[in-house]
Design a protein around this motif. Structure first.
Motif, short mmCIF file in Angstrom:
data_model
loop_
_atom_site.label_atom_id
_atom_site.label_comp_id
_atom_site.label_asym_id
_atom_site.label_seq_id
_atom_site.Cartn_x
_atom_site.Cartn_y
_atom_site.Cartn_z
N THR A 133 8.57 13.44 4.49
CA THR A 133 7.37 12.86 3.73
C THR A 133 6.60 11.92 4.78
OG1 THR A 133 8.71 10.98 2.94
CG2 THR A 133 8.48 13.02 1.47
N VAL A 134 5.25 11.82 4.59
CA VAL A 134 4.31 11.00 5.27
C VAL A 134 3.42 10.44 4.18
CG1 VAL A 134 2.76 10.89 7.20
CG2 VAL A 134 4.71 12.41 7.21
N GLY A 140 2.78 5.43 1.06
CA GLY A 140 3.69 4.89 2.03
C GLY A 140 4.97 4.35 1.41
N SER A 141 4.75 3.47 0.33
CA SER A 141 5.87 2.88 -0.41
C SER A 141 6.61 3.95 -1.26
CB SER A 141 5.31 2.11 -1.72
OG SER A 141 4.68 0.90 -1.26
N TYR A 142 6.03 5.14 -1.84
CA TYR A 142 6.96 5.87 -2.41
C TYR A 142 7.72 6.97 -1.25
CZ TYR A 142 5.85 4.77 -7.18
OH TYR A 142 5.99 4.14 -8.23
N SER A 143 7.03 6.99 -0.07
CA SER A 143 7.47 7.62 0.91
C SER A 143 8.93 7.11 1.30
CB SER A 143 6.44 8.13 2.36
OG SER A 143 7.17 8.76 3.27
N VAL A 156 8.30 8.98 6.56
CA VAL A 156 7.37 8.26 7.32
C VAL A 156 6.39 7.43 6.18
CG1 VAL A 156 5.55 8.12 9.06
CG2 VAL A 156 7.47 9.76 9.27
N GLY A 157 6.23 6.28 6.56
CA GLY A 157 5.31 5.44 5.70
C GLY A 157 4.30 4.46 6.65
N PHE A 158 3.05 5.03 6.62
CA PHE A 158 1.95 4.09 7.00
C PHE A 158 1.64 2.87 6.14
CE2 PHE A 158 1.46 7.84 9.65
CZ PHE A 158 0.71 7.49 10.82
N TYR A 159 1.74 1.71 6.56
CA TYR A 159 1.47 0.47 5.64
C TYR A 159 1.89 0.73 4.14
CZ TYR A 159 -2.89 3.11 6.96
OH TYR A 159 -3.54 4.12 7.45
N GLY A 160 3.18 1.19 4.12
CA GLY A 160 3.60 1.13 2.80
C GLY A 160 4.22 -0.35 2.22
N GLY A 161 3.67 -0.54 1.10
CA GLY A 161 4.03 -1.97 0.67
C GLY A 161 5.21 -2.13 0.17
N MET A 162 5.79 -3.30 0.16
CA MET A 162 7.21 -3.55 -0.33
C MET A 162 7.16 -4.20 -1.82
SD MET A 162 9.02 -2.89 2.39
CE MET A 162 7.84 -2.05 3.40
N ARG A 163 6.17 -4.08 -2.52
CA ARG A 163 6.16 -4.75 -3.89
C ARG A 163 6.50 -3.64 -4.81
NH1 ARG A 163 1.75 -3.34 -6.56
NH2 ARG A 163 -0.34 -2.77 -5.64
N GLY A 185 8.40 3.46 10.05
CA GLY A 185 7.45 2.76 9.30
C GLY A 185 6.49 2.14 10.28
N LEU A 186 5.22 2.22 9.90
CA LEU A 186 3.99 2.09 10.72
C LEU A 186 3.17 0.89 10.01
CD1 LEU A 186 3.11 5.58 12.20
CD2 LEU A 186 4.68 3.84 13.33
#
Length: 257
Positions: A133-134, A140-143, A156-163, A185-186
């Motif tokens: 997954t990308v 990104g969060s769900y990835s 892979v997550g691009f700027y996937g939030g942590m909330r 994570g990027l």
């Protein structure tokens, strides 16, 4: 929202073969149907990606990105999250589409079901042996959360939030102990929505769980830096492409016979 409606993803270093994808409809395990965009590599490498858009859902940026992945040998299916709530399909939505009201009606279970349908699609056609997954921002969060799936080779997550995306729901940090696949994570160093301490908290959770991971932050880069119009971040975009492609290549199995 990460990208404007007319945004385009950056080209991979060295370019990509021209590929034209197609719109398809997928059916999730809960019976819901939703729009997706499929692009096949001219010669299958055995790798496939589920592209998970930002909060806007599926639009031109992610269709183009699916084609770019296919152009470098990776089959791709980009999904839309709103098949359960929106009447019009992704390609029929205008710039005034109220995506935020539909995001509010998504759930971790519905997103996971849609990812599962896309994974099944990639595997069902005999071209793909390793699926990744990308995702971007919301995607990104769900990835990252998809790392708990045993049928993925990596996430892979691009700027996937942590909330939390829903009240009381999971976060990439809270679920890290259950991850079963490697994580890439990027992040942008100037992304105010994901402060450095949250990235470090995520890293610590992954390390404690023994999860293989690489988390990379680009100093000074903003949220949504992966955009062809951001000339100031072309080097970061090229590096991100390289990291993603290497992550996929190293963890992919042999091509289908």
């Amino acid at each position: 929202m990460c990208f404007p409606a007319d945004a385009l993803p950056p080209e991979p270093p060295g370019g990509a073969e021209p590929v034209t994808g197609s719109r398809i409809t997928l059916t999730a395990a809960d019976g819901a149907t939703f729009g997706a965009y499929e692009a096949d590599a001219p010669a299958s490498s055995g790798a496939g990606v589920v592209v998970m858009p930002d909060v806007r859902g599926l639009f031109g940026f992610y269709e183009n990105l699916a084609e770019r992945f296919a152009g470098v040998g990776i089959d791709a299916v980009a999904i839309d999250y709103f098949g359960r709530t929106a009447e019009e399909p992704p390609h029929a939505r205008g710039d005034d589409f109220d995506f935020r009201s539909h995001v509010a009606r998504t759930t971790p279970e519905s997103v996971a079901a849609d990812v599962g349908a896309a994974v099944d699609r990639l595997r069902s056609r005999g071209r793909v042996t390793s699926v990744f997954t990308v995702g971007f921002c919301f995607g990104g969060s769900y990835s990252f959360l998809a790392a708990s799936r045993t049928d993925l080779a990596g996430v892979v997550g691009f700027y996937g939030g942590m909330r939390q995306r829903v009240e009381g729901g999971p976060t990439p940090i809270s679920e890290a102990a259950g991850y079963k696949t490697p994580v890439l994570g990027l992040f942008g160093g100037a992304d105010e929505s994901i402060p450095p301490e949250k990235v470090e908290e995520f890293r610590s959770a992954l390390e404690s769980a023994g999860v293989e991971h690489t988390l990379h932050t680009y100093p000074g880069a903003p949220h949504s830096f992966f955009d062809r119009s951001f000339d100031d971040y072309s080097a970061e975009c090229a590096d991100a492409w390289t990291r993603v492609r290497e992550f996929v290549a190293v963890r992919s199995g042999p091509r289908p016979a």
